[in-house]
Write a protein that holds these residues in place. Structure first.
Motif, PDB file in Angstrom:
ATOM      1  N   SER A 274      13.250 -16.168  45.809  1.00  0.00           N
ATOM      2  CA  SER A 274      13.098 -16.774  47.128  1.00  0.00           C
ATOM      3  C   SER A 274      13.703 -15.904  48.216  1.00  0.00           C
ATOM      4  CB  SER A 274      13.736 -18.165  47.145  1.00  0.00           C
ATOM      5  OG  SER A 274      13.713 -18.725  48.433  1.00  0.00           O
ATOM      6  N   ASP A 275      14.892 -15.380  47.961  1.00  0.00           N
ATOM      7  CA  ASP A 275      15.579 -14.560  48.961  1.00  0.00           C
ATOM      8  C   ASP A 275      14.834 -13.253  49.224  1.00  0.00           C
ATOM      9  OD1 ASP A 275      17.550 -16.463  49.226  1.00  0.00           O
ATOM     10  OD2 ASP A 275      18.955 -15.472  47.865  1.00  0.00           O
ATOM     11  N   TYR A 276      14.397 -12.582  48.180  1.00  0.00           N
ATOM     12  CA  TYR A 276      13.684 -11.315  48.373  1.00  0.00           C
ATOM     13  C   TYR A 276      12.329 -11.529  49.040  1.00  0.00           C
ATOM     14  CZ  TYR A 276      17.010  -8.348  45.884  1.00  0.00           C
ATOM     15  OH  TYR A 276      18.138  -7.633  45.522  1.00  0.00           O
ATOM     16  N   MET A 277      11.656 -12.630  48.707  1.00  0.00           N
ATOM     17  CA  MET A 277      10.385 -12.932  49.371  1.00  0.00           C
ATOM     18  C   MET A 277      10.593 -13.098  50.873  1.00  0.00           C
ATOM     19  SD  MET A 277       7.726 -13.011  47.363  1.00  0.00           S
ATOM     20  CE  MET A 277       7.189 -13.274  45.660  1.00  0.00           C
ATOM     21  N   SER A 278      11.679 -13.727  51.253  1.00  0.00           N
ATOM     22  CA  SER A 278      11.941 -13.979  52.666  1.00  0.00           C
ATOM     23  C   SER A 278      12.437 -12.744  53.402  1.00  0.00           C
ATOM     24  CB  SER A 278      12.963 -15.113  52.816  1.00  0.00           C
ATOM     25  OG  SER A 278      12.405 -16.330  52.374  1.00  0.00           O
ATOM     26  N   LEU A 279      13.125 -11.852  52.701  1.00  0.00           N
ATOM     27  CA  LEU A 279      13.723 -10.692  53.350  1.00  0.00           C
ATOM     28  C   LEU A 279      12.793  -9.483  53.430  1.00  0.00           C
ATOM     29  CD1 LEU A 279      17.321 -10.902  51.818  1.00  0.00           C
ATOM     30  CD2 LEU A 279      16.616 -11.478  54.147  1.00  0.00           C
ATOM     31  N   CYS A 280      11.712  -9.479  52.639  1.00  0.00           N
ATOM     32  CA  CYS A 280      10.778  -8.352  52.722  1.00  0.00           C
ATOM     33  C   CYS A 280       9.871  -8.508  53.943  1.00  0.00           C
ATOM     34  CB  CYS A 280       9.937  -8.262  51.445  1.00  0.00           C
ATOM     35  SG  CYS A 280       8.692  -9.562  51.261  1.00  0.00           S
ATOM     36  N   ASP A 281       9.090  -7.475  54.230  1.00  0.00           N
ATOM     37  CA  ASP A 281       8.114  -7.548  55.318  1.00  0.00           C
ATOM     38  C   ASP A 281       6.723  -7.906  54.809  1.00  0.00           C
ATOM     39  OD1 ASP A 281       9.614  -6.605  57.803  1.00  0.00           O
ATOM     40  OD2 ASP A 281      10.086  -4.997  56.389  1.00  0.00           O
ATOM     41  N   ALA A 282       6.416  -7.480  53.579  1.00  0.00           N
ATOM     42  CA  ALA A 282       5.109  -7.787  52.984  1.00  0.00           C
ATOM     43  C   ALA A 282       5.239  -7.753  51.466  1.00  0.00           C
ATOM     44  CB  ALA A 282       4.062  -6.782  53.441  1.00  0.00           C
ATOM     45  N   PHE A 283       4.388  -8.533  50.808  1.00  0.00           N
ATOM     46  CA  PHE A 283       4.385  -8.567  49.348  1.00  0.00           C
ATOM     47  C   PHE A 283       3.130  -7.874  48.839  1.00  0.00           C
ATOM     48  CE2 PHE A 283       3.245 -10.400  45.250  1.00  0.00           C
ATOM     49  CZ  PHE A 283       4.440 -10.236  44.551  1.00  0.00           C
ATOM     50  N   VAL A 284       3.256  -7.119  47.743  1.00  0.00           N
ATOM     51  CA  VAL A 284       2.105  -6.422  47.171  1.00  0.00           C
ATOM     52  C   VAL A 284       2.162  -6.501  45.653  1.00  0.00           C
ATOM     53  CG1 VAL A 284       3.382  -4.232  47.376  1.00  0.00           C
ATOM     54  CG2 VAL A 284       0.898  -4.199  47.005  1.00  0.00           C
ATOM     55  N   LEU A 285       1.028  -6.820  45.040  1.00  0.00           N
ATOM     56  CA  LEU A 285       0.929  -6.830  43.584  1.00  0.00           C
ATOM     57  C   LEU A 285      -0.445  -6.276  43.209  1.00  0.00           C
ATOM     58  CD1 LEU A 285       2.125  -7.545  40.822  1.00  0.00           C
ATOM     59  CD2 LEU A 285       1.075  -9.797  41.041  1.00  0.00           C
ATOM     60  N   ALA A 286      -0.433  -5.150  42.504  1.00  0.00           N
ATOM     61  CA  ALA A 286      -1.678  -4.436  42.183  1.00  0.00           C
ATOM     62  C   ALA A 286      -2.150  -4.731  40.764  1.00  0.00           C
ATOM     63  CB  ALA A 286      -1.462  -2.932  42.369  1.00  0.00           C
ATOM     64  N   SER A 287      -1.945  -5.935  40.283  1.00  0.00           N
ATOM     65  CA  SER A 287      -2.270  -6.280  38.897  1.00  0.00           C
ATOM     66  C   SER A 287      -3.772  -6.185  38.633  1.00  0.00           C
ATOM     67  CB  SER A 287      -1.765  -7.683  38.571  1.00  0.00           C
ATOM     68  OG  SER A 287      -2.293  -8.627  39.468  1.00  0.00           O
ATOM     69  N   LYS A 288      -4.077  -5.884  37.374  1.00  0.00           N
ATOM     70  CA  LYS A 288      -5.473  -5.713  36.973  1.00  0.00           C
ATOM     71  C   LYS A 288      -6.138  -7.048  36.652  1.00  0.00           C
ATOM     72  CE  LYS A 288      -4.165  -1.226  35.113  1.00  0.00           C
ATOM     73  NZ  LYS A 288      -3.962  -0.410  33.895  1.00  0.00           N
ATOM     74  N   TYR A 289      -5.320  -8.045  36.308  1.00  0.00           N
ATOM     75  CA  TYR A 289      -5.878  -9.360  36.006  1.00  0.00           C
ATOM     76  C   TYR A 289      -4.843 -10.442  36.285  1.00  0.00           C
ATOM     77  CZ  TYR A 289      -8.303 -13.193  33.795  1.00  0.00           C
ATOM     78  OH  TYR A 289      -8.939 -14.380  33.591  1.00  0.00           O
ATOM     79  N   GLU A 290      -5.281 -11.525  36.906  1.00  0.00           N
ATOM     80  CA  GLU A 290      -4.437 -12.702  37.123  1.00  0.00           C
ATOM     81  C   GLU A 290      -5.302 -13.932  36.923  1.00  0.00           C
ATOM     82  OE1 GLU A 290      -1.201 -12.926  37.774  1.00  0.00           O
ATOM     83  OE2 GLU A 290      -0.820 -10.783  38.040  1.00  0.00           O
TER      84      GLU A 290
END
Length: 382
Positions: A274-290
């Protein structure tokens, strides 16, 4: 209404956050007024033989306000389909203990067919109890699912009174596998109240990524893309999670001479996420499958724009208002998207991103969808 809630994986002494979204769903259903009893066949691999200090067999404990029954024992027939007969008997013991202590069970809801759905279908048929299966895992991408297991999984899908997929990509795969055309889509429940918008302003633009550090999560592609497009920029990349690729990824960042701009955070608690999600500027996940992409939702609940790939799960979540979707395994497409987000960060409105997320994925919305399934099934409308 009394629901026996059966997770395929769940938290234990060695992994306190395993299956946390199952627990959060069970709690939300319980908070709605439904009686929920968790039944968990805690299967230990033989690699832990002589290492586990816990007692084998049935146990009961109230865990974070959930009445939880566990049957703990080793898998003595690993990779052999006959193991399902043993698992069925263990769940039968759990079922009878729960009925004895908690009263009649009206409905079974299990999370993922392997292994819970297989044994839940056995109990459902034996005791004539309605069965709901919510699938979270892809059969095509699952590492541990052998071909010899698939007939058992298919049978559980066909035996379920209601079959649910957590995303539309997974629904399509399940329909093709089972032949069922009545599969519902109900997304994972996210406790958005645990995430918040921070007023923090980073001097260095900060990307955050979080996943099990395995090949299918595309962390190597992310690091290579970050190296190519951000090596000389005022930015950094934080990577959370553990996995078999961690050492390789650390060495890759060193080989590319970008390790000073990438920080590996290791395993994170729910509060730390929760803290890191709020403190970053953008989230990125380059997963091949979800099958869904819980971390995307957690970022949106924190008011952050997200970058995902055309991986089957991100398409249900990411739109032009909250981020960008790129091609899988494409270093340049990913790098350009990250540049786009960084250069246009002021166009993304945190409050709007979070509000839209709450409307689509909040605890109340998803719980109501699940309760509608329960009530319709018990009232004979399904």
């Amino acid at each position: 209404m009394h629901v026996m809630f059966i997770p395929s994986w769940y938290h234990n002494q060695r992994n306190p956050v395993h299956g946390s979204f199952f627990k959060e769903q069970a709690l939300a259903i319980q908070e709605s007024g439904v009686k929920v009893t968790v039944a968990y066949n805690e299967i230990w691999p033989l690699t832990l033989l002589f290492k586990v200090k816990e007692k084998i067999g049935l146990s009961f404990k109230i865990e974070e306000n959930l009445r939880t029954y566990r049957y703990k024992n080793f898998n003595y027939l690993p990779k052999n389909p006959k193991m399902f007969n043993i698992f069925n008997k263990r769940l039968d013991k759990l079922y009878n203990e729960i009925v004895k202590k908690e009263g009649k069970i009206d409905l079974i809801h299990c999370q993922s067919s392997f292994w819970a759905g297989i044994s839940a279908a056995y109990i459902s048929k034996k005791y004539n109890i309605p069965l709901v299966i919510t699938e979270h895992s892809s059969l095509d991408k699952a590492v541990y699912i052998k071909e010899s297991y698939k007939p058992f999984i298919k049978k559980s899908y066909l035996d379920a009174d209601v079959l649910i997929a957590v995303g539309n990509g997974l629904k399509k795969e399940m329909s093709e596998f089972s032949g069922r055309n009545d599969i519902r889509v109900i997304h994972n429940l996210i406790p958005v109240e645990n995430f918040y918008i921070s007023e923090n302003k980073n001097k260095t633009f900060t990307f955050f990524s979080l996943a099990f550090l395995e090949g299918e999560k595309g962390m190597d592609v992310l690091i290579k893309s970050f190296n190519k497009y951000f090596k000389n920029s005022n930015s950094k990349l934080l990577i959370g999670g553990e996995g078999s690729q961690k050492e390789y990824l650390i060495n890759l960042s060193k080989e590319l001479k970008i390790d000073s701009k990438i920080e590996f955070l290791g395993a994170l608690s729910r509060k730390e996420v929760s803290d890191y999600m709020s403190l970053c500027d953008a989230f990125v996940l380059a997963s091949k499958y979800e099958t869904f992409g819980v971390v995307y939702i957690e970022a949106l609940a924190s008011g952050k724009p997200v970058i995902g790939t055309l991986n089957g799960g991100a398409e249900d979540i990411i739109n032009s208002n909250n981020g960008l979707i790129v091609k899988i395994n494409d270093i340049d497409d990913l790098g350009n998207a990250m540049i786009n987000i960084m250069n246009n960060i002021n166009l993304y409105k945190p409050e709007e991103i979070r509000d839209e997320c709450i409307k689509r994925f909040s605890k109340i919305k998803i719980t109501n969808e699940i309760l509608e399934v329960y009530n319709s099934l018990l009232e004979g409308r399904l």
